[in-house]
Design an enzyme around this catalytic site. Structure first.
Site, PDB file in Angstrom:
ATOM      1  CB  SER A 160      -0.967  10.278  -0.659  1.00  0.00           C
ATOM      2  OG  SER A 160       0.300  10.523   0.149  1.00  0.00           O
TER       3      SER A 160
ATOM      4  CE  LYS B  90       2.516   9.187  -1.730  1.00  0.00           C
ATOM      5  NZ  LYS B  90       2.590   8.599  -0.362  1.00  0.00           N
TER       6      LYS B  90
ATOM      7  CE1 TYR C 280       6.061  10.566  -2.634  1.00  0.00           C
ATOM      8  CE2 TYR C 280       6.821  12.199  -1.484  1.00  0.00           C
ATOM      9  CZ  TYR C 280       6.077  11.323  -1.312  1.00  0.00           C
ATOM     10  OH  TYR C 280       5.145  11.032  -0.666  1.00  0.00           O
TER      11      TYR C 280
ATOM     12  CE1 TYR D  88      -0.119   5.982   2.460  1.00  0.00           C
ATOM     13  CE2 TYR D  88      -1.915   7.460   3.312  1.00  0.00           C
ATOM     14  CZ  TYR D  88      -0.874   7.161   2.343  1.00  0.00           C
ATOM     15  OH  TYR D  88      -0.778   7.802   1.169  1.00  0.00           O
TER      16      TYR D  88
ATOM     17  CB  VAL E 177      -1.459  14.925   4.194  1.00  0.00           C
ATOM     18  CG1 VAL E 177      -0.768  13.728   4.933  1.00  0.00           C
ATOM     19  CG2 VAL E 177      -0.295  15.342   3.265  1.00  0.00           C
TER      20      VAL E 177
HETATM   21  O1  DON Z   1       5.544  12.833   1.347  1.00  0.00           O
HETATM   22  C1  DON Z   1       4.486  13.299   2.147  1.00  0.00           C
HETATM   23  O2  DON Z   1       4.394  13.341   3.060  1.00  0.00           O
HETATM   24  C2  DON Z   1       3.441  14.039   1.261  1.00  0.00           C
HETATM   25  N1  DON Z   1       3.670  14.531   0.113  1.00  0.00           N
HETATM   26  C3  DON Z   1       2.283  13.019   0.935  1.00  0.00           C
HETATM   27  C4  DON Z   1       1.936  12.163   2.139  1.00  0.00           C
HETATM   28  C5  DON Z   1       0.259  11.824   2.141  1.00  0.00           C
HETATM   29  O3  DON Z   1      -0.498  12.391   1.561  1.00  0.00           O
HETATM   30  C6  DON Z   1      -0.042  10.806   2.876  1.00  0.00           C
HETATM   31  N2  DON Z   1      -1.501  10.705   2.882  1.00  0.00           N
HETATM   32  N3  DON Z   1      -2.510  10.701   3.742  1.00  0.00           N
END
Ligand code: DON
Length: 316
Positions: A71, A74, A198, A250, A268
């Protein structure tokens, strides 16, 4: 810059002390396994880096080892989408903290398919949809990767195809979010196509050293302080930083602002990008996550670093 360095002559030793301290901690959080490929990463890893105005990058630990930025990407897709459609983006995505997990579905129904902000998954999928306009998915993915490589002046930054495939194979919730937004008319392309973009930008891999360089323009009014060119206007950099502060972690964003006191964006994969305006950009990587899906030791390390260096944006 000279003044900053004189005030902070001990940055090298602060970082190496932090890396040594983090290496022996046993409370490392839990590595994300919902994307199976991420579950293979060694939880003992820890890297940290700071990119400064004069082009130097100070680092410690596993700061040269690539990891999945997830993320954190993003921030850069938002930057590109704002460049492409400007403030029109805000008709399709909000600018408020969600107070919900990054992959939550409930709020989308109440808010009729408009995601709360560009950093929750739904918001970032809309941003991918914006970047897809007029392109094949592979062209949009190429544009994102080239932009990120350009920011760091480093074309070794790459997309980890195994991570992208692993996420596509298990991304049922993201498919649900995308299709749900399409039902409200807030996705112009098929879910499969927007998610293709994405999943691939989330699968971009780089080291802490590279990530600090990619994010550096946000610490210097939207400018590359070494080459001197502008990436975005100062006003846009300020707003992206504001969104990172309020939404970048978040439902842990308030806690990160309280503890660390700088704009930050987590992923993540266990990476965090932090921005200290006028001073530099920070990146940290420790794969184990806390309950909000943010790097456990990464947050602790940034809290200690910011406190030691006096880097909270809330103190003069
Ligand atoms: O879509 C997802 O779940 C992952 N590609 C990205 C989520 C993420 O990195 C949330 N961050 N803490």
């Amino acid at each position: 810059m000279e003044a900053t360095l004189l005030q902070h002559p001990a940055l090298e030793s602060v970082l190496s002390d932090l890396a040594a301290e983090m290496a022996v901690r046993t409370d490392r959080g839990a590595v994300a396994t919902y994307i199976p490929q991420l579950g293979k990463v060694d939880p003992a890893k820890f890297g940290i880096a700071v990119a400064l105005e004069d082009g130097r990058v100070i680092s410690a630990g596993d700061a040269d080892e690539p990891f999945s930025i997830q993320s954190v990407s993003k921030v850069f897709t938002l930057t590109l989408a704002l460049g492409k459609v400007g403030d029109a983006l805000w008709k399709r995505v909000g600018r408020e903290p969600s107070g919900n997990p990054f992959n939550s579905i409930v709020q989308l129904e109440q808010e009729r398919g408009i995601p709360r902000n560009p950093f929750i998954n739904a918001g970032a999928i809309v941003v991918s949809d914006v970047l897809l306009a007029g392109h094949e998915p592979r062209e949009a993915i190429g544009e994102i990767l080239r932009f990120i490589q350009f920011l760091a002046d480093d074309d070794t930054i790459y997309i980890d195809r195994d991570v992208a495939a692993s996420e596509r194979a298990t991304g049922f919730r993201n498919f649900a979010l995308a299709n749900y937004m399409r039902s409200f008319g807030n996705l112009d392309h098929a879910a499969e196509l927007a998610l293709g973009v994405y999943f691939h930008h989330c699968a971009i891999a780089m080291s802490c050293r590279q990530l600090a360089l990619v994010g550096r323009f946000l610490a210097f009014d939207g400018r590359n302080p070494v080459a001197g060119h502008s990436v975005v206007s100062p006003g846009r950099a300020r707003r992206i930083n504001a969104l990172m502060l309020t939404c970048g972690h978040y439902d842990g964003s308030g806690d990160f602002a309280f503890r660390v006191g700088i704009p930050g964006k987590s992923g993540v994969g266990g990476g965090i990008l932090g921005i200290v305006p006028g001073v530099g950009s920070l990146s940290v990587w420790s794969p184990g996550l806390n309950a909000n899906g943010n790097s456990h030791l990464g947050s602790i390390a940034l809290e200690k670093l910011a406190r030691t260096m006096g880097w909270s944006i809330f103190s003069p």
